[in-house]
Write a protein that holds these residues in place. Structure first.
Motif, PDB file in Angstrom:
ATOM      1  N   UNK A 231       0.965  -1.151   0.153  1.00 37.52           N
ATOM      2  CA  UNK A 231       0.063  -0.275  -0.008  1.00 37.52           C
ATOM      3  C   UNK A 231       0.981   1.244   0.142  1.00 37.52           C
ATOM      4  N   UNK A 232       1.990   1.300   0.783  1.00 41.17           N
ATOM      5  CA  UNK A 232       2.618   2.392   0.871  1.00 41.17           C
ATOM      6  C   UNK A 232       4.117   2.349   0.405  1.00 41.17           C
ATOM      7  N   UNK A 233       4.799   1.332  -0.313  1.00 40.26           N
ATOM      8  CA  UNK A 233       5.958   1.056  -0.716  1.00 40.26           C
ATOM      9  C   UNK A 233       7.052   1.173   0.485  1.00 40.26           C
ATOM     10  N   UNK A 234       6.634   0.936   1.717  1.00 36.16           N
ATOM     11  CA  UNK A 234       7.642   1.213   2.815  1.00 36.16           C
ATOM     12  C   UNK A 234       7.899  -0.254   3.608  1.00 36.16           C
ATOM     13  N   UNK A 235       8.981  -0.333   4.463  1.00 37.44           N
ATOM     14  CA  UNK A 235       9.366  -1.340   5.202  1.00 37.44           C
ATOM     15  C   UNK A 235       8.820  -0.989   6.782  1.00 37.44           C
TER      16      UNK A 235
END
Length: 257
Positions: A231-235
């Motif tokens: 959804x956010x392209x985050x780790x």
């Protein structure tokens, strides 16, 4: 005794019970004055709340009419006890003079401050109880039943953040008291309602791990990592990754550890 409630359904109580203020614009103006309680609210601010960035030419005159109608309602419904001037007019605007016991938000703020202080000094049982009492004042989304312009919309979002912060403090107190198993169901609900809130996920992972449910704890971490990536392209944050590592280390310990 007069009371105003904004932490949930917007309600007004007088000596006889609930005061039925049904006109939407009057409710909106009163709500604005309440959230800016004991502060000067300019006529321009009232206009901005009612009509946003594109007010009609008659906006100021109409807003003044609403203030007049609100003042008459305050008088007719007995909302100014002991002849106190509740709605004060100043050359540059208006002020609603509210006592601490007359607004649920006042009470909430004081109980949260008290609960936070108790938590800071390690009085965990009292802190958890005080914070639970503060949260019990909420009956639903803030300012429910009020038409919200830009100012009230922003303030409602602020109140929601304050509620979440208080909820985090109460959960922290309960976790420190060792109530991990009791919190698992609540934390699962919170994770479902706030899928991007890493703090709630972290508490659920720790609660499950401490309850001996290591596989479920790891599943929560992997689910969070999947949602954040897709959804956010985050780790996950370093804090969550550290919690994850701690769960893995527990799994490598002695049997039953």
């Amino acid at each position: 005794m007069v009371r105003f409630a904004i932490l949930g359904s917007f309600e007004i109580f007088n000596e006889s019970g609930v005061c039925e203020l049904t006109a939407p614009k009057l409710r909106q103006v009163l709500a604005l004055l309440l959230v800016r309680r004991n502060q000067l609210v300019t006529l321009e601010t009232v206009v901005e709340e009612l009509w946003g960035a594109d007010p009609p030419k008659s906006a100021q005159t109409t807003a003044q009419t609403y203030i007049y109608q609100l003042r008459k309602t305050i008088e007719s419904e007995g909302l100014a006890p002991d002849s106190r001037e509740l709605l004060v007019t100043r050359p540059s605007g208006y002020m609603l003079r509210v006592e601490p016991t007359e607004l649920d938000l006042f009470v909430f703020d004081e109980e949260v401050k008290s609960g936070r202080r108790l938590l800071e000094v390690g009085r965990l049982q009292e802190a958890a109880r005080q914070l639970r009492d503060a949260l019990a004042l909420w009956t639903g989304p803030p300012l429910a039943g009020v038409n919200r312009g830009p100012l009230l919309e922003a303030y409602a979002a602020h109140l929601q953040e304050q509620r979440l912060y208080t909820l985090e403090l109460r959960i922290k107190a309960d976790m420190l008291l060792g109530r991990d198993r009791e919190l698992i169901g609540e934390l699962r609900s919170l994770v479902a309602a706030h899928p991007f809130n890493e703090w709630f996920h972290g508490q659920l992972i720790m609660a499950l791990s401490r309850a001996g449910r290591r596989n479920e704890a790891l599943d929560v971490f992997h689910s969070l990592r999947h949602v954040l990536d897709n959804e956010l392209g985050l780790l996950p944050s370093p804090e969550i990754q550290e919690i994850h590592q701690n769960v893995l280390l527990v799994g490598k310990g002695p049997a039953g550890g």
